[in-house]
Scaffold this motif. Structure first.
Motif, PDB file in Angstrom:
ATOM      1  N   ASP A  32       0.812  -1.221   0.000  1.00 19.16           N
ATOM      2  CA  ASP A  32       0.000   0.000   0.000  1.00 19.16           C
ATOM      3  C   ASP A  32       0.843   1.268   0.000  1.00 19.16           C
ATOM      4  O   ASP A  32       0.317   2.367  -0.212  1.00 19.16           O
ATOM      5  N   SER A  33       2.150   1.139   0.231  1.00 20.72           N
ATOM      6  CA  SER A  33       3.015   2.324   0.328  1.00 20.72           C
ATOM      7  C   SER A  33       3.236   2.995  -1.024  1.00 20.72           C
ATOM      8  O   SER A  33       3.485   4.199  -1.093  1.00 20.72           O
ATOM      9  N   GLY A  34       3.163   2.224  -2.091  1.00 20.92           N
ATOM     10  CA  GLY A  34       3.432   2.749  -3.426  1.00 20.92           C
ATOM     11  C   GLY A  34       4.359   1.845  -4.197  1.00 20.92           C
ATOM     12  O   GLY A  34       4.732   0.757  -3.741  1.00 20.92           O
ATOM     13  N   SER A  35       4.755   2.273  -5.373  1.00 22.36           N
ATOM     14  CA  SER A  35       5.559   1.439  -6.257  1.00 22.36           C
ATOM     15  C   SER A  35       6.997   1.310  -5.767  1.00 22.36           C
ATOM     16  O   SER A  35       7.524   2.182  -5.074  1.00 22.36           O
ATOM     17  N   ILE A  36       7.626   0.196  -6.158  1.00 22.77           N
ATOM     18  CA  ILE A  36       9.017  -0.103  -5.798  1.00 22.77           C
ATOM     19  C   ILE A  36       9.842  -0.192  -7.077  1.00 22.77           C
ATOM     20  O   ILE A  36       9.488  -0.912  -8.012  1.00 22.77           O
ATOM     21  N   VAL A  72       5.759  -3.107  -9.192  1.00 19.75           N
ATOM     22  CA  VAL A  72       7.199  -3.084  -9.436  1.00 19.75           C
ATOM     23  C   VAL A  72       7.517  -2.335 -10.726  1.00 19.75           C
ATOM     24  O   VAL A  72       6.936  -2.600 -11.779  1.00 19.75           O
ATOM     25  N   VAL A  73       8.472  -1.411 -10.610  1.00 18.18           N
ATOM     26  CA  VAL A  73       8.994  -0.682 -11.757  1.00 18.18           C
ATOM     27  C   VAL A  73      10.420  -1.173 -12.001  1.00 18.18           C
ATOM     28  O   VAL A  73      11.262  -1.101 -11.101  1.00 18.18           O
ATOM     29  N   ALA A  74      10.686  -1.691 -13.183  1.00 18.99           N
ATOM     30  CA  ALA A  74      11.997  -2.266 -13.499  1.00 18.99           C
ATOM     31  C   ALA A  74      12.802  -1.303 -14.356  1.00 18.99           C
ATOM     32  O   ALA A  74      12.310  -0.814 -15.381  1.00 18.99           O
ATOM     33  N   GLN A 100       5.533  -4.330 -13.611  1.00 19.48           N
ATOM     34  CA  GLN A 100       4.360  -3.701 -14.221  1.00 19.48           C
ATOM     35  C   GLN A 100       4.712  -2.468 -15.043  1.00 19.48           C
ATOM     36  O   GLN A 100       3.921  -2.019 -15.864  1.00 19.48           O
ATOM     37  N   GLU A 101       5.908  -1.930 -14.802  1.00 21.44           N
ATOM     38  CA  GLU A 101       6.406  -0.824 -15.617  1.00 21.44           C
ATOM     39  C   GLU A 101       7.881  -1.083 -15.912  1.00 21.44           C
ATOM     40  O   GLU A 101       8.599  -1.634 -15.077  1.00 21.44           O
TER      41      GLU A 101
END
Length: 331
Positions: free
Chosen positions: A151-155, A179-181, A198-199
């Motif tokens: 819930d904190s946001g994207s990693i 997850v942002v790679a 996901q990104e």
């Protein structure tokens, strides 16, 4: 141990220079230790590649068998912790640097460095994980202990195509994180999405020098295996109370940044050491790794033999290897 020979990679340094080659090694030359092991599999990590190619000052004594990871079966034990026939795992503790490591058919090690192969993992799965997957899990645990949740946001995960990056994406996505790679090989986007990203972003957006002390807030957390300018730019773009787990130096050891992210946004920079980590923390990480979904393991790893180590070590340093290299030392 009965006098015999076994096959392994031996690094030597003499008047002829720095040399790494496959040799028949006398068992009497094995270093001291209270547990003897028939090695099944080892790996090639970034540090191993530096040692094998001589492109980094990794090896601290010669001759040296490289390999910071291994899994194998105990053949002799003077320790009450382990018995003959038991399967064990090693990560770090100076193996392949100051003490002979895993890229050979046999090893003798200190029992304090070993953990039992966790239930639910085969030997080849353990080395698919290796130091890279173990470091990824330590990084995820660090994010959690500093209060992050899905819930904190994207990693953000940098070095996404590497071993640590691949496992970080897989673990985080299984835990429900967005997850942002970040990768320098955008052609590998399908692979990263299959792992759970996901990104996908181009690493060039983060790897340049001279970034702003504070950038637009983008991520709640990050796992960084690059260091240098990338790490500085990642810290600058963290959200308030963001957490960055720093676990690598693929871009460099330097870090040119300011205190702004830390004193104006409360960003935490958490260092991840996998080499000297206490046994209880190792077991915690490995037990969690044994319980993740292993469906992506075949996508993440490639199995090679000892003869293939040298070319692959160079390719790894050049950023041409995707995921993990598992070495069947008996092949």
């Amino acid at each position: 141990m009965t006098n015999s020979t076994f096959k392994g990679i031996l690094i030597e340094k003499d008047d002829n220079g720095y040399q790494a080659a496959i040799k028949e090694i006398n068992s009497d030359d094995l270093p001291d230790g209270d547990v003897a092991i028939d090695v099944s599999y080892s790996t090639i990590n970034y540090k191993d590649a530096l040692a094998i190619t001589g492109k980094g000052p990794v090896v601290r004594k010669f001759p040296m068998v490289p390999g910071i990871d291994l899994v194998g079966t105990v053949t002799h034990s003077d320790s009450s912790k382990f018995s003959v026939g038991q399967q064990v795992v090693l990560n770090g503790w100076g193996a392949g640097e100051a003490h002979w490591g895993g890229l050979a058919e046999k090893a003798v090690l200190n029992s304090d460095w070993l953990i039992p192969l966790p239930d639910g993992l085969s030997p080849i799965q353990a080395m698919t994980i290796g130091t890279a997957g173990y470091t990824a899990m330590l990084s995820v645990i660090a994010l959690e202990r500093h209060g992050l949740s899905p819930d904190s946001g994207s990693i953000l995960v940098t070095g996404a195509n590497g071993g640590v990056g691949s496992f970080s994406i897989s673990i985080l996505s299984q835990l429900g994180y967005h997850v942002v790679a970040s990768t320098g090989r955008m052609e590998e986007a399908d692979y990263l999405k299959k792992l759970g990203a996901q990104e996908i972003i181009d690493r060039a957006t983060l790897s340049g020098a001279g970034g702003r002390p504070l950038a637009k807030e983008q991520w709640a957390g990050a796992i960084d295996s690059a260091g240098s300018h990338t790490l500085a730019n990642v810290c600058a773009a963290m959200k308030y109370n963001g957490v960055v787990a720093a676990c690598g130096l693929a871009q460099g050891m330097d870090l040119s940044t300011t205190v702004a992210p830390f004193i104006l946004r409360g960003v935490t920079l958490a260092g991840i050491d996998s080499v000297m980590r206490p046994i209880d923390q190792r077991i915690e990480a490995w037990n969690r790794l044994a319980n993740i979904n292993h469906d992506h393991f075949d996508d993440i790893s490639t199995v090679i033999g000892l003869n293939d180590v040298f070319d692959n070590a160079s390719a790894l340093l050049e950023g041409k290897i995707r995921g993990r290299l598992v070495v069947d030392v008996n092949q």
